[in-house]
Write a protein that holds these residues in place. Structure first.
Motif, short mmCIF file in Angstrom:
data_model
loop_
_atom_site.label_atom_id
_atom_site.label_comp_id
_atom_site.label_asym_id
_atom_site.label_seq_id
_atom_site.Cartn_x
_atom_site.Cartn_y
_atom_site.Cartn_z
N ASN A 560 1.04 -1.13 -0.05
CA ASN A 560 -0.13 -0.03 0.03
C ASN A 560 0.99 1.38 -0.20
OD1 ASN A 560 -1.86 1.91 0.38
ND2 ASN A 560 -2.63 1.22 2.51
N SER A 561 0.95 2.05 -1.16
CA SER A 561 1.77 3.17 -1.19
C SER A 561 0.85 4.36 -1.42
CB SER A 561 2.71 2.95 -2.48
OG SER A 561 3.55 2.02 -2.40
N SER A 562 -0.25 4.27 -0.80
CA SER A 562 -1.05 5.57 -0.79
C SER A 562 -0.71 6.66 -0.35
CB SER A 562 -2.44 5.25 0.08
OG SER A 562 -2.95 3.96 -0.57
N ASN A 563 -1.09 7.89 -0.89
CA ASN A 563 -0.39 9.23 -0.70
C ASN A 563 -1.54 10.32 -0.65
OD1 ASN A 563 1.37 11.00 -0.14
ND2 ASN A 563 2.32 11.10 -2.32
N ASN A 564 -1.38 10.80 0.36
CA ASN A 564 -2.34 12.13 0.39
C ASN A 564 -3.92 11.70 0.26
OD1 ASN A 564 -0.37 13.99 1.11
ND2 ASN A 564 0.07 14.40 -1.20
N GLY A 565 -4.53 10.75 0.73
CA GLY A 565 -5.39 9.93 0.57
C GLY A 565 -6.05 9.52 -0.52
N GLN A 566 -5.00 9.31 -1.62
CA GLN A 566 -4.93 8.83 -2.87
C GLN A 566 -4.61 7.10 -2.82
OE1 GLN A 566 -6.69 9.44 -6.04
NE2 GLN A 566 -6.15 7.15 -6.28
N LEU A 567 -5.49 6.14 -3.12
CA LEU A 567 -5.03 4.75 -3.02
C LEU A 567 -4.31 4.72 -4.18
CD1 LEU A 567 -5.60 1.97 -2.05
CD2 LEU A 567 -7.36 1.77 -3.87
N ILE A 568 -2.95 3.99 -3.62
CA ILE A 568 -1.82 3.71 -4.59
C ILE A 568 -1.49 2.30 -4.14
CG2 ILE A 568 0.12 4.40 -5.65
CD1 ILE A 568 -0.33 7.16 -5.22
N TYR A 569 -1.45 1.29 -5.24
CA TYR A 569 -0.30 -0.05 -4.93
C TYR A 569 0.63 0.11 -5.70
CZ TYR A 569 -5.12 -1.88 -3.48
OH TYR A 569 -6.46 -2.21 -2.96
N SER A 570 1.48 -0.44 -5.08
CA SER A 570 2.84 -0.74 -5.86
C SER A 570 2.99 -2.26 -5.65
CB SER A 570 4.10 0.04 -5.10
OG SER A 570 4.37 -0.14 -3.84
N ALA A 571 3.60 -2.84 -6.82
CA ALA A 571 3.88 -4.39 -6.75
C ALA A 571 4.86 -4.99 -7.22
CB ALA A 571 2.39 -5.07 -7.38
N GLY A 572 5.42 -6.24 -6.92
CA GLY A 572 6.24 -6.78 -7.75
C GLY A 572 6.01 -8.23 -7.72
N SER A 573 6.70 -8.74 -8.80
CA SER A 573 6.54 -10.27 -9.17
C SER A 573 8.06 -10.97 -9.24
CB SER A 573 5.59 -10.30 -10.28
OG SER A 573 5.44 -11.71 -10.71
N ASP A 574 8.04 -12.26 -8.66
CA ASP A 574 9.48 -12.73 -8.77
C ASP A 574 9.76 -13.10 -10.09
OD1 ASP A 574 11.63 -14.53 -7.78
OD2 ASP A 574 10.50 -14.57 -6.08
N MET A 575 11.30 -12.73 -10.31
CA MET A 575 11.90 -13.06 -11.46
C MET A 575 12.06 -14.70 -11.69
SD MET A 575 15.66 -11.76 -10.45
CE MET A 575 16.39 -12.70 -8.88
N ARG A 576 11.86 -15.36 -10.66
CA ARG A 576 12.27 -16.79 -10.56
C ARG A 576 10.86 -17.58 -11.39
NH1 ARG A 576 13.73 -14.05 -6.43
NH2 ARG A 576 15.93 -14.23 -5.58
N GLY A 577 9.79 -16.83 -11.39
CA GLY A 577 8.58 -17.34 -11.90
C GLY A 577 8.28 -16.87 -13.45
N ASP A 578 7.19 -17.18 -13.92
CA ASP A 578 6.98 -16.69 -15.39
C ASP A 578 6.03 -15.70 -15.38
OD1 ASP A 578 8.21 -18.74 -17.04
OD2 ASP A 578 6.53 -20.06 -16.23
N GLY A 579 5.64 -15.13 -14.28
CA GLY A 579 4.52 -14.12 -14.14
C GLY A 579 4.94 -12.77 -14.01
N SER A 580 4.10 -11.78 -13.64
CA SER A 580 4.18 -10.53 -13.65
C SER A 580 3.38 -9.91 -12.67
CB SER A 580 4.09 -9.86 -14.77
OG SER A 580 2.76 -9.94 -15.43
N ALA A 581 3.46 -8.50 -12.21
CA ALA A 581 2.45 -7.88 -11.45
C ALA A 581 1.95 -6.93 -12.68
CB ALA A 581 2.93 -6.88 -10.35
N VAL A 582 0.41 -6.89 -12.65
CA VAL A 582 -0.29 -6.09 -13.82
C VAL A 582 -1.17 -5.15 -13.12
CG1 VAL A 582 -1.38 -6.39 -15.76
CG2 VAL A 582 0.09 -8.24 -15.13
N PRO A 583 -1.42 -4.09 -13.32
CA PRO A 583 -2.27 -3.03 -12.92
C PRO A 583 -3.74 -3.08 -13.67
CG PRO A 583 -0.86 -1.71 -14.53
CD PRO A 583 -0.42 -3.14 -14.29
N PHE A 584 -4.64 -2.85 -12.69
CA PHE A 584 -6.30 -2.56 -13.50
C PHE A 584 -6.49 -1.23 -13.84
CE2 PHE A 584 -11.04 -2.16 -12.30
CZ PHE A 584 -11.20 -2.92 -13.51
N VAL A 585 -6.81 -0.99 -14.93
CA VAL A 585 -7.21 0.28 -15.38
C VAL A 585 -8.55 0.34 -15.96
CG1 VAL A 585 -4.64 0.74 -16.17
CG2 VAL A 585 -6.31 -0.41 -17.52
#
Length: 585
Positions: A560-585
């Motif tokens: 949770n990287s929220s700032n000044n009342g604005q919801l903000i997520y930051s995320a990571g995904s392991d390089m040892r896997g095939d996946g990723s972190a993906v934002p919803f827009v």
């Protein structure tokens, strides 16, 4: 991902979003979660869709024949980001009601005692809890805006229409091909193998129509199709042919458990784990020991160099002590009272911290669990989802070893897990095999909240007994070193393992302290001089390079990287896997 990439990884960047975010080991599974968020589903709905998609796309690690656990950060007031409550669900199954230790000895050792259930024994199969656990999460905490049938649709499409297999999933698949053939010699055309003989290569297109039919049946008739209907019939038919005592009554009577998560206050943050029979307790005990070393001024957490010899030695010893306690106290709480509050009390943690010597390792020959003060009473995939409400789901699912037991329910295209291999066969011991008992479980979702109750991070790290060790490292990375999610995941890790040539104590689970010697496995990237210092202290060290680095597991983190009342997520995904972190827009 090439071997060069595994040796010398390029750091990925954090992913940010203000509306929602998903992070898993498979991009196709991420798409399933995003599809449900698009339909109005919440973090729980999306997590279940990801879980079902992973049953199809990463069957060596997970499946409908396995178990699941979940932590959910749920806001009590949607307008107050500090009003969250951490909720837990235990979605694991029990041993067959009528099974005995003698059944295993008779089948595998001519009736003579042996310490554990073989990993490929049919007796390692316990009731699969993943489906009911997922459905119960949907019922209790889903948005109500999407149906369970809609949630399963992406997985059904992937199974029926097919998908290209990603690199590391393909590698795990191929590594288990012989196991799948050996465990199912009567199956002429194993749907999990290309032409019935091999695992797929990277980019190869595969289908699994039997599991598509399985999921369609569940979508149409509900979870009863799996636990009481035609799927249950085939599960029991499969296991009964191998002399198992698993029955339709065992499946029908299975229930998920809503549980009170356990927590430790660490440097003014609350770290949350699933209670036993999960072994998140190992992580909390280790963190508590580390904190008591800091409180007593024996170390200064904020002056330690991350991954230095001194730092690693402290974490290794604290985790080993956590595993020694887990041998006694991580079991099915329905069969034994577990003194959680006492084990996490500062006075007990101080007593365990005093056992750590900075110049030598703990004596594995004599070390055992501690006795807390009685005055106190009380192969896997991990993924995480945050939604636009500010609520986050931390979810983990597993069949344990590669394809679990490797025993295929042929008509429906999935393997049964082998979680029962974590029972011991020492009568009277904690976690010994008993009918109707849940085994010691390695899969653990994690979560961290701030002292004001707001979410700090949702995290997890698949990898069997690597999981609590990785949890400790991620917590320290995020809290002490102020790493971003991706920095924590990219950082070299260590894991602990047992020494297979030593005698099995027959206690607890099949973990790092089941033998007197514990192997410390370090990822390539830790300084050579620090490795040598650890060896001089007495640690038995192995270096993990190339694809062996996957022994440290694959993690996902949402912060949770929220700032000044604005919801903000930051995320990571392991390089040892095939996946990723993906934002919803």
């Amino acid at each position: 991902m090439s071997q060069e990439f595994m040796k010398f990884p390029s750091r990925r960047s954090n992913v940010y979003s203000h509306r929602g975010i998903v992070s898993s080991t498979q991009s196709l599974a991420n798409s399933a979660g995003l599809e449900i968020l698009q339909k109005g589903g919440n973090a729980v709905d999306a997590a279940i869709a990801i879980n079902a998609a992973l049953w199809v796309t990463e069957p060596a690690s997970t499946g409908i024949g396995g178990d699941c656990f979940m932590l959910y950060y749920k806001l009590q007031d949607k307008n107050d980001p500090k009003s969250g409550k951490v909720i837990g669900l235990n979605g694991c199954g029990s041993a067959a009601k009528n099974i005995t230790i003698q059944d295993v000895w008779d089948e595998h050792n001519d009736g003579l005692p042996m310490p554990r259930i073989p990993y490929q024994s049919v007796f390692s199969v316990t009731v699969p809890g993943s489906l009911l656990g997922s459905f119960n999460c949907f019922e209790k905490w889903g948005s109500g805006k999407v149906s369970f049938e809609e949630i399963l649709q992406p997985a059904i499409r992937l199974a029926e229409e097919g998908f290209p297999v990603s690199e590391l999933a393909a590698r795990s698949w191929r590594n288990s091909a012989e196991k799948l053939k050996n465990q199912n010699p009567h199956v002429k055309n194993n749907v999990l193998l290309i032409d019935g003989v091999r695992g797929p290569n990277e980019g190869e297109y595969v289908r699994n129509k039997p599991i598509a039919e399985c999921l369609k049946l569940i979508a149409k008739e509900g979870v009863k199709a799996f636990y009481e209907g035609p799927i249950a019939d085939k599960i029991i038919e499969t296991t009964s042919k191998r002399n198992h005592k698993l029955s339709k009554e065992d499946l029908k009577n299975h229930k998920s458990l809503e549980v009170e998560p356990i927590k430790l206050n660490f440097q003014d943050y609350n770290v949350w784990e699933i209670p036993p029979n999960g072994h998140g307790l190992v992580a909390l005990i280790a963190l508590g020991i580390i904190q008591e070393l800091h409180n007593s001024h024996k170390i200064d957490l904020y002056k330690l160099e991350q991954n230095s010899a001194e730092y690693l030695h402290i974490l290794i010893e604290a985790c080993k002590l956590g595993f020694h306690d887990s041998d006694e106290y991580v079991t099915d709480p329905a069969f034994k009272e577990i003194p959680i509050e006492a084990l996490l009390a500062p006075e007990y943690l101080r007593s365990r911290a005093e056992l750590i010597n900075f110049d030598k390792i703990i004596d594995g020959e004599t070390m055992t669990h501690g006795i807390p003060n009685p005055k106190y009473k009380s192969d896997t995939v991990y993924f995480t989802v945050g939604d636009s409400n500010g609520e986050v789901c931390s979810f983990i699912n597993s069949v344990y070893e590669g394809f679990g037991s490797g025993i295929l329910v042929e008509e429906y295209g999935f393997c049964l897990h082998n979680r029962g291999a974590n029972f011991n066969l020492t009568p009277g011991n904690s976690n010994c095999l008993e009918g109707g008992k849940r085994p010691y479980h390695t899969i653990i979702p994690g979560m961290i909240t701030n002292k004001d109750g707001s979410l700090f991070a949702s995290f997890g790290n698949m990898g069997g007994f690597a999981q609590p060790v990785a949890h400790v490292q991620h917590v320290l990375n995020l809290i002490i070193f102020n790493y971003t999610p991706q920095q924590s995941l990219d950082s070299p890790r260590f894991v602990l393992n047992s020494f297979n040539e030593a005698i099995d104590r027959g206690r607890g689970a099949d973990g790092p302290v089941r033998t007197p010697i514990t192997i410390v496995q370090l990822e390539d990237g830790i300084k050579a001089e620090d490795v040598e210092k650890l060896k001089k202290i007495g640690h038995h060290v192995e270096i993990l390079t190339d694809y062996n680095r996957q022994l440290v597991g694959r993690g996902q983190i949402i912060k949770n990287s929220s700032n000044n009342g604005q919801l903000i997520y930051s995320a990571g995904s392991d390089m040892r896997g095939d996946g990723s972190a993906v934002p919803f827009v």
